[in-house]
Design a protein around this motif. Structure first.
Motif, PDB file in Angstrom:
ATOM      1  N   ALA A   1     -95.452 -24.689  19.149  1.00  0.00           N
ATOM      2  CA  ALA A   1     -96.625 -25.452  18.692  1.00  0.00           C
ATOM      3  C   ALA A   1     -96.869 -26.708  19.522  1.00  0.00           C
ATOM      4  O   ALA A   1     -97.853 -27.417  19.294  1.00  0.00           O
ATOM      5  N   VAL A   2     -95.990 -26.984  20.476  1.00  0.00           N
ATOM      6  CA  VAL A   2     -96.077 -28.213  21.267  1.00  0.00           C
ATOM      7  C   VAL A   2     -96.687 -27.921  22.630  1.00  0.00           C
ATOM      8  O   VAL A   2     -96.271 -26.990  23.326  1.00  0.00           O
ATOM      9  N   GLN A   3     -97.664 -28.752  23.013  1.00  0.00           N
ATOM     10  CA  GLN A   3     -98.242 -28.633  24.351  1.00  0.00           C
ATOM     11  C   GLN A   3     -97.447 -29.447  25.347  1.00  0.00           C
ATOM     12  O   GLN A   3     -97.095 -28.968  26.424  1.00  0.00           O
ATOM     13  N   VAL A   4     -97.144 -30.697  24.986  1.00  0.00           N
ATOM     14  CA  VAL A   4     -96.339 -31.551  25.862  1.00  0.00           C
ATOM     15  C   VAL A   4     -95.789 -32.722  25.050  1.00  0.00           C
ATOM     16  O   VAL A   4     -96.411 -33.184  24.097  1.00  0.00           O
ATOM     17  N   ALA A   5     -94.607 -33.177  25.429  1.00  0.00           N
ATOM     18  CA  ALA A   5     -93.986 -34.336  24.799  1.00  0.00           C
ATOM     19  C   ALA A   5     -93.591 -35.341  25.863  1.00  0.00           C
ATOM     20  O   ALA A   5     -93.335 -34.975  27.020  1.00  0.00           O
ATOM     21  N   SER A   6     -93.533 -36.607  25.469  1.00  0.00           N
ATOM     22  CA  SER A   6     -93.239 -37.668  26.436  1.00  0.00           C
ATOM     23  C   SER A   6     -92.437 -38.770  25.763  1.00  0.00           C
ATOM     24  O   SER A   6     -92.594 -39.029  24.561  1.00  0.00           O
ATOM     25  N   SER A   7     -91.589 -39.407  26.539  1.00  0.00           N
ATOM     26  CA  SER A   7     -90.866 -40.590  26.079  1.00  0.00           C
ATOM     27  C   SER A   7     -91.607 -41.828  26.564  1.00  0.00           C
ATOM     28  O   SER A   7     -91.846 -41.990  27.762  1.00  0.00           O
ATOM     29  N   VAL A   8     -91.999 -42.688  25.629  1.00  0.00           N
ATOM     30  CA  VAL A   8     -92.773 -43.883  25.969  1.00  0.00           C
ATOM     31  C   VAL A   8     -92.144 -45.102  25.305  1.00  0.00           C
ATOM     32  O   VAL A   8     -91.358 -44.975  24.361  1.00  0.00           O
ATOM     33  N   SER A   9     -92.517 -46.266  25.790  1.00  0.00           N
ATOM     34  CA  SER A   9     -91.932 -47.493  25.239  1.00  0.00           C
ATOM     35  C   SER A   9     -92.613 -47.935  23.951  1.00  0.00           C
ATOM     36  O   SER A   9     -91.969 -48.498  23.057  1.00  0.00           O
ATOM     37  N   ASP A  10     -93.912 -47.684  23.834  1.00  0.00           N
ATOM     38  CA  ASP A  10     -94.671 -48.131  22.668  1.00  0.00           C
ATOM     39  C   ASP A  10     -95.837 -47.179  22.432  1.00  0.00           C
ATOM     40  O   ASP A  10     -96.214 -46.400  23.323  1.00  0.00           O
ATOM     41  N   ILE A  11     -96.436 -47.301  21.239  1.00  0.00           N
ATOM     42  CA  ILE A  11     -97.590 -46.503  20.859  1.00  0.00           C
ATOM     43  C   ILE A  11     -98.767 -47.446  20.591  1.00  0.00           C
ATOM     44  O   ILE A  11     -98.601 -48.457  19.909  1.00  0.00           O
ATOM     45  N   PRO A  12     -99.945 -47.143  21.119  1.00  0.00           N
ATOM     46  CA  PRO A  12    -101.108 -48.003  20.849  1.00  0.00           C
ATOM     47  C   PRO A  12    -101.389 -48.127  19.348  1.00  0.00           C
ATOM     48  O   PRO A  12    -101.132 -47.203  18.579  1.00  0.00           O
ATOM     49  N   TYR A  13    -101.886 -49.293  18.971  1.00  0.00           N
ATOM     50  CA  TYR A  13    -102.346 -49.586  17.604  1.00  0.00           C
ATOM     51  C   TYR A  13    -101.229 -49.688  16.567  1.00  0.00           C
ATOM     52  O   TYR A  13    -101.505 -49.682  15.370  1.00  0.00           O
ATOM     53  N   THR A  14     -99.989 -49.790  17.001  1.00  0.00           N
ATOM     54  CA  THR A  14     -98.902 -49.930  16.028  1.00  0.00           C
ATOM     55  C   THR A  14     -98.633 -51.385  15.662  1.00  0.00           C
ATOM     56  O   THR A  14     -97.866 -51.658  14.736  1.00  0.00           O
ATOM     57  N   SER A  15     -99.256 -52.309  16.381  1.00  0.00           N
ATOM     58  CA  SER A  15     -99.014 -53.751  16.189  1.00  0.00           C
ATOM     59  C   SER A  15     -97.572 -54.134  16.536  1.00  0.00           C
ATOM     60  O   SER A  15     -97.077 -55.181  16.094  1.00  0.00           O
TER      61      SER A  15
END
Length: 404
Positions: free
Chosen positions: A87-101
């Protein structure tokens, strides 16, 4: 036109109530125009396109169990395993997520010295899959090569390797206002690191939707080794719920593993805008109350005027004034009072907007708002005057003899 001088004399004789009505109209216009402007600014902020893939993505935080030296490889293994899910197209490791404050910023500067900072920008780190996982639109340059991605320990500055950067178009326009494309291939300072800009994306918001530099962002190819990484997952169309379940089942197979803050991007953004929604509702109620109070104020003032001037109206009727002339007289009187209030209100609106620009960094209020606000106040004034004025036109000439 013959009625103007008598109207002005009448208004001068009733200075106190006339000035109060003018003041009410002008203050109401000032508040209404600036309130509606702020309301629409908030509404635009809520509904503006983020430039990200919103419908099929979700994010979460997890923990990595292992020695510090193994964390980077374990994160890569997680991403590879998640990418293999149906069910997954792509996954990524990131430092932060937009709009999380909750996120990071970096000081941005241009050569020759990193001390010459121009602004602070939202700061992200991400792996090779971040472009597709976020759904970013690359409009100039190229994305990171796999060899550009590296991991580092926490230090005040990375002395081993300089990261490459992807920046937002808004930041490129800020750095090179004459031609934002000049940012491509240039060297800019992110903190104390001299970094090369290899690509420019159309949009990438920061973690704070209310921040004045929300759209000024950078994405670095250097990734800090964190034992509690954040994963961004993009599901195949229509399979997001299934992907969230598959990811949870996969990672929780490991004893001691936990997942936290798992949420769709739509949920994250909606939560970020909760205060904006509350402000919009409050401003709508305020606009409605102010408009109603002003309309009733004009209505009451005109009605009071008619009650106290019944004899004068009867005299005019006895001297041959028609009902149409009486209607025209009082409608013109209301128009003059409302117009004076609007003129003062426009000036007060501009002064108020100047202070709001300084305090809240709002843009200048467009002239269209002032024009529409003025027309709205004229409409409210004339509509509130109709019923009392119609009653005035019905005053009989015989009222003179009964009151005389």
């Amino acid at each position: 036109m013959n009625d103007i001088m008598p109207i002005l004399k009448s208004l001068y004789q009733r200075k106190a109530p006339t000035l109060l009505l003018v003041l009410q109209i002008s203050i109401t216009l000032m508040i209404l125009v600036n309130t509606i402007f702020m309301l629409l600014q908030k509404w635009d902020n809520i509904n503006t396109s983020t430039g990200l893939e919103e419908k099929h993505t979700f994010s979460f935080t997890t923990n990595i169990q292992g020695d510090r030296s193994e964390i980077a490889n374990l994160i890569k293994q997680d991403i590879e395993r998640i990418n293999q899910l149906s069910a997954v197209q792509v996954a990524s490791s990131v430092s932060d997520i937009p709009y999380t404050s909750w996120g990071s910023t970096t000081q941005i500067g241009l050569p020759p010295s990193p001390e010459d900072a121009l602004l602070r920008a939202g700061y992200y780190e991400g792996d090779y899959n971040a472009l597709e996982a976020f759904g970013l639109k690359l409009i100039a340059g190229e994305w990171f090569k796999p060899s550009d991605i590296f991991y580092y320990e926490h230090t005040s500055t990375n002395t081993q390797r300089m990261p490459k950067l992807i920046i937002s178009k808004a930041l490129a326009e800020k750095l090179y206002p004459d031609d934002w494309r000049e940012a491509l291939g240039s060297t800019i300072y992110s903190g104390m690191d001299a970094c090369t800009v290899v690509g420019i994306v159309e949009k990438l918001p920061s973690a704070w939707n209310w921040w004045k530099n929300n759209w000024h962002t950078v994405l670095s190819s250097g990734n800090y080794i964190d034992s509690e990484p954040i994963y961004m997952v993009r599901a195949r169309p229509g399979m997001r719920e299934q992907a969230m379940q598959q990811v949870s089942e996969l990672l929780l197979q490991t004893p001691g593993r936990w997942l936290d803050n798992m949420a769709t991007f739509e949920q994250t953004r909606s939560k970020s805008h909760q205060s904006d929604f509350a402000v919009v509702v409050t401003l709508i109620v305020l606009v409605a109350i102010l408009s109603t109070v002003t309309a009733f104020g004009i209505f009451g003032q005109v009605r009071y005027t008619i009650i106290t001037r019944k004899k004068q109206i009867g005299t005019r009727r006895a001297l041959g004034a028609s009902r149409t002339q009486i209607l025209r007289y009082f409608m013109l009187e209301s128009l003059i009072v409302t117009s004076v209030g609007i003129g003062i209100g426009v000036l007060l609106s501009l002064i108020c907007n100047t202070y709001l620009m300084v305090l809240f960094e709002l843009p200048p209020i467009p002239g269209d708002y002032l024009i529409v606000g003025a027309l709205a106040m004229l409409g409210i004034g004339q509509l509130a005057t109709l019923q009392p004025v119609y009653q005035a036109s019905l005053v009989s000439p015989a009222i003179v003899t009964r009151m005389g």
